[in-house]
Design an enzyme around this catalytic site. Structure first.
Site, PDB file in Angstrom:
ATOM      1  N   TYR A 134       0.845  -1.199   0.000  1.00 60.19           N
ATOM      2  CA  TYR A 134       0.000   0.000   0.000  1.00 60.19           C
ATOM      3  C   TYR A 134       0.881   1.250   0.000  1.00 60.19           C
ATOM      4  CZ  TYR A 134      -3.994  -3.020   1.030  1.00 60.19           C
ATOM      5  OH  TYR A 134      -4.961  -3.987   0.954  1.00 60.19           O
ATOM      6  N   ASN A 157     -12.461   0.170  -5.547  1.00 64.22           N
ATOM      7  CA  ASN A 157     -12.151  -0.052  -6.964  1.00 64.22           C
ATOM      8  C   ASN A 157     -13.405  -0.578  -7.669  1.00 64.22           C
ATOM      9  OD1 ASN A 157     -11.187  -0.925  -9.448  1.00 64.22           O
ATOM     10  ND2 ASN A 157      -9.771  -2.427  -8.603  1.00 64.22           N
ATOM     11  N   CYS A 165      -6.468  -4.705  -7.958  1.00 65.96           N
ATOM     12  CA  CYS A 165      -6.195  -4.269  -6.585  1.00 65.96           C
ATOM     13  C   CYS A 165      -5.812  -5.438  -5.682  1.00 65.96           C
ATOM     14  CB  CYS A 165      -7.378  -3.496  -6.013  1.00 65.96           C
ATOM     15  SG  CYS A 165      -8.950  -4.367  -6.100  1.00 65.96           S
ATOM     16  N   HIS A 166      -6.074  -6.675  -6.130  1.00 67.30           N
ATOM     17  CA  HIS A 166      -5.679  -7.834  -5.315  1.00 67.30           C
ATOM     18  C   HIS A 166      -4.167  -7.977  -5.224  1.00 67.30           C
ATOM     19  CE1 HIS A 166      -5.844  -9.414  -9.458  1.00 67.30           C
ATOM     20  NE2 HIS A 166      -4.865 -10.218  -9.069  1.00 67.30           N
ATOM     21  N   GLU A 192      -2.171 -16.584  -9.773  1.00 75.87           N
ATOM     22  CA  GLU A 192      -1.178 -15.892 -10.596  1.00 75.87           C
ATOM     23  C   GLU A 192       0.218 -16.488 -10.407  1.00 75.87           C
ATOM     24  OE1 GLU A 192      -1.402 -11.628 -10.339  1.00 75.87           O
ATOM     25  OE2 GLU A 192      -3.491 -11.608 -11.003  1.00 75.87           O
TER      26      GLU A 192
END
Length: 199
Positions: A134, A157, A165-166, A192
């Protein structure tokens, strides 16, 4: 308890809705189209204007509340019209299958403004499988002290997944909060890390 509709009544309702959808699009009064899709994270609400995807909402965010916000902020002319969102649905499916690392669909950020837009711009540049704190997002957005505002921007978002945003985590590496829930965030990060794109 009301009796269930007959198959003929269901067919007629579907046909009438398709006619309404087609006529609204032809008349240029289909301001916001929406549909839902199933995903490994549960049901997702997808909505798009003619500009692009304007909203993706998780089930826990209450799809009806998301549609109400679109009607208030974007346009009251909101209609279930799945065809406009076929591309988005297809790209999400490819992403969840591990065959896509980014999204090509156009995005409409009408629901964001001010510093949130700067944060969303930074989020779009966090690579697939990478994370950023962040604090790191705040610095890249030009306001190093605005860590809390970054958290708010991520939480609000309007198009999660497409604007990732993850991929924003706490400075200690823990996942932190997520609109879809912390378990969904962990699942996305794991997806991912383990994706076999192109294979």
């Amino acid at each position: 308890m009301e009796p269930a509709d007959s198959p003929l009544e269901e067919h007629l309702r579907g046909h009438l809705h398709a006619v309404l959808e087609r006529r609204a699009a032809q008349a240029g009064v289909l301001d916001v189209a929406y549909r839902t899709v199933d995903s490994p994270l549960g049901s997702l609400l997808l909505a798009a204007t003619e500009v692009g995807v304007v909203r993706i909402a998780f089930e826990r965010q209450d799809h009806d509340a998301a549609l109400d916000e679109l009607a208030r902020v974007v346009s009251p002319r909101v209609l279930r019209a799945p065809a406009r969102l076929d591309g988005t649905a297809r790209e999400l499916e490819e992403y969840f299958e591990g065959h896509r690392t980014g999204f090509d669909v156009p995005v409409d950020l009408t629901l964001a403004g001010g510093f949130r837009l700067a944060v969303l711009d930074v989020l779009r540049r966090i690579g697939f499988g990478a994370t950023l704190s962040y604090a790191g997002v705040a610095e890249r957005a030009g306001s190093p002290r605005a860590v809390r505002a970054v958290g708010t921007a991520c939480a609000r978002n309007p198009v999660p997944l497409v604007v990732p945003c993850h991929r924003v985590v706490r400075s200690d590496g823990s996942v932190g909060e997520y609109a879809g829930g912390p378990q969904a965030k962990r699942l996305l990060l794991a997806l991912e890390r383990g994706a076999k794109v192109g294979g």
